[in-house]
Design a protein around this motif. Structure first.
Motif, short mmCIF file in Angstrom:
data_model
loop_
_atom_site.label_atom_id
_atom_site.label_comp_id
_atom_site.label_asym_id
_atom_site.label_seq_id
_atom_site.Cartn_x
_atom_site.Cartn_y
_atom_site.Cartn_z
N PHE A 1 35.59 38.11 43.38
CA PHE A 1 35.88 39.39 42.73
C PHE A 1 37.12 39.28 41.84
O PHE A 1 37.16 39.83 40.73
CB PHE A 1 36.09 40.45 43.82
N SER A 2 38.13 38.57 42.31
CA SER A 2 39.37 38.42 41.55
C SER A 2 39.12 37.67 40.24
O SER A 2 39.60 38.09 39.17
CB SER A 2 40.42 37.71 42.39
N PHE B 1 37.44 39.76 37.55
CA PHE B 1 38.36 40.64 36.81
C PHE B 1 39.23 39.84 35.85
O PHE B 1 39.52 40.30 34.74
CB PHE B 1 39.22 41.45 37.79
N ARG B 2 39.65 38.67 36.26
CA ARG B 2 40.44 37.83 35.35
C ARG B 2 39.65 37.50 34.10
O ARG B 2 40.17 37.52 32.98
CB ARG B 2 40.87 36.55 36.06
N PRO C 1 45.26 42.40 38.47
CA PRO C 1 45.09 42.57 39.92
C PRO C 1 45.12 44.03 40.36
O PRO C 1 44.44 44.40 41.31
CB PRO C 1 46.25 41.77 40.52
N MET D 1 41.72 45.27 39.74
CA MET D 1 40.83 44.70 40.75
C MET D 1 40.96 45.43 42.07
O MET D 1 39.96 45.81 42.70
CB MET D 1 41.14 43.21 40.92
N PHE E 1 38.25 47.58 44.04
CA PHE E 1 37.95 47.14 45.41
C PHE E 1 37.97 48.33 46.37
O PHE E 1 37.04 48.54 47.16
CB PHE E 1 38.96 46.08 45.85
N THR F 1 38.36 50.98 33.31
CA THR F 1 37.62 49.93 33.99
C THR F 1 36.92 50.48 35.23
O THR F 1 35.72 50.25 35.45
CB THR F 1 38.56 48.78 34.39
N CYS F 2 37.66 51.24 36.04
CA CYS F 2 37.08 51.79 37.26
C CYS F 2 36.01 52.84 36.95
O CYS F 2 34.98 52.91 37.64
CB CYS F 2 38.18 52.39 38.13
#
Length: 452
Positions: free
Chosen positions: A90-91, A94-95, A221, A224, A228, A408-409
């Motif tokens: 997941f990280s 996003f990167r 982050p 992310m 999450f 983004t969210c």
């Protein structure tokens, strides 16, 4: 602080660092009394003026729009279907998708097209920063220096190409973006910073590396972790979707007003709570000309004060834990929402609000609300919530960062289903003091397009 960071993080040579060391004119339009630094060498003011205009002034909306378009395009390129697609981390997702879109909105598409390895090297540099911050020489840890040098070389290659191909007609109708330099901010830095004494392409590339790292290092982050927490909680995900769809209906998210999005109470509360919970950054403060009286204490002029946001963010004597149901060590999506019908709601603990020094918060900048609905509020958290620092040196990119995280969210929640495939979620402390700690282990997940 700037001198230390430039010297050790980015390897800027002493001939350039000395210009910063000599600049005692301050960051404001009017130089400090007694300063004799030539206007063209007022590097502190020149740098911050550019940031303030680009990231919080007239450049904010165009930059936000460019991010929105770049992120939506990258998600489209992934070609997710209504069938589940499993992904390893997941990280890293996003990167890749969010980080590249944010860099593109500032540096433009040409820089990443010319340098397809730039994002990989940028995150390699991010991982090396704790070593560089300790002043470890390259012969002891050569691997910590390789990503930095690679990024610098790629940025210098981009400079040459952009200078050869750009002209004024390339600037987009919004007056800010262009396909070669990317944004007015980068054109400004080329013009103003290269005119400062001892500056050249190499030193500017190192500073532009710093800008890229500053843009993505904590924003990505935080985005992310926001996603999450939203997707881990089905009820929260439903509420976020209801809010986004209720506010914007069938309107394409690229057509929405970003200013309207950042006023969404629940998304704003999620954003503020993620920064409270996950940002552990040190900030340095100093008063160069006068002593500062802090109650019983004094910060003498020229001395340095060190604050860590994580300590204040975890102060359970200040933050509202809702009768112990939501400890400060846990994520609570509604911590920053005040419900007029619930006297126990809001970010600040009830016993703090009962203090004689407490000033009752008033929503909407002091305007009375007539609908009596729950609203997002940070009133009373000044001095306890400061993930971006404070004062004139507060992070100038905070407005863009918030827009990036919320958009983004909103897009992911409205258009996609995401499920985590592991419960092994542990945050590393390796970057403590530098910002948001990343995930210690890969977090596999699956994603699919929502059916329309």
């Amino acid at each position: 602080m700037f001198v230390y960071v430039f010297k050790y993080f980015f390897g800027i040579p002493e001939r350039v660092v000395s210009v910063y060391r000599a600049d005692d004119s301050g960051p404001f339009p009017k130089p400090y009394l007694g300063s004799n630094v030539p206007a063209e060498d007022r590097i502190d003011y020149i740098t911050h003026h550019g940031f303030l205009r680009a990231l919080g002034g007239p450049g904010l909306l165009p930059s936000t729009r460019r991010y929105m378009n770049a992120f939506a395009a990258r998600m489209q390129e992934k070609s997710f279907s209504e069938e589940w697609t499993e992904m390893p981390d997941f990280s890293n997702f996003f990167r890749d998708v969010v980080g590249s879109s944010l860099v593109e909105c500032l540096y433009g598409p040409t820089m990443l097209r010319l340098n397809p390895e730039f994002m990989q090297d940028l995150w390699g540099f991010d991982g090396s920063v704790p070593w560089l911050a300790r002043g470890l020489p390259s012969f002891i840890k050569p691997s910590a220096y390789k990503p930095r040098q690679s990024c610098v070389g790629q940025l210098k290659r981009w400079y040459e190409y952009a200078r050869e191909h750009f002209d004024e007609s390339s600037i987009s109708p919004d007056g800010d973006g262009d396909p070669y330099w990317g944004s007015n901010l980068m054109r400004y830095r080329q013009e103003k910073l290269l005119a400062v004494k001892n500056h050249d392409d190499d030193s500017l590339a190192r500073m532009d590396l710093g800008l890229a790292w500053g843009a993505v290092g904590n924003t990505i982050p935080c985005a992310m972790f926001s996603a999450f927490h939203i997707f881990k909680d089905r009820d929260l995900l439903r509420r976020v979707r209801d809010d986004v769809e209720g506010s914007f209906g069938g309107q394409h998210l690229l057509d929405i007003d970003p200013n309207k999005l950042i006023k969404e109470p629940l998304l704003s509360s999620v954003y503020a709570e993620v920064l409270r919970l996950h940002v552990k950054t040190y900030f340095m403060v100093s008063s160069p000309h006068t002593d500062v009286h802090l109650g019983r204490w004094v910060l003498p002029k020229g001395r340095i004060g060190l604050m860590n946001a994580g300590i204040s963010h975890m102060d359970n004597s200040f933050w509202n834990e809702f009768g112990g149901e939501h400890p400060v060590t846990s994520f609570w999506s509604d911590r920053f929402i005040i419900d007029p019908a619930d006297s126990q709601s809001g970010p600040v603990a009830p016993h703090v609000r009962e203090s004689p020094d407490w000033v009752e918060p008033r929503p909407d900048g002091g305007k009375e609300r007539m609908d009596n609905k729950p609203f997002f509020s940070m009133d009373g958290t000044e001095g306890s919530w400061f993930p971006y620092g404070g004062g004139h040196s507060i992070c100038p990119g905070r407005f863009l960062a918030k827009s990036v995280i919320l958009f983004t969210c909103a897009l992911l929640a409205r258009d996609y289903d995401i499920e985590m495939l592991s419960d092994n979620v542990e945050v590393t402390t390796w970057r403590f003091g530098l910002g948001v700690g990343g995930l210690k282990h890969s977090l596999p997940f699956r994603i699919r397009k929502r059916s329309t």
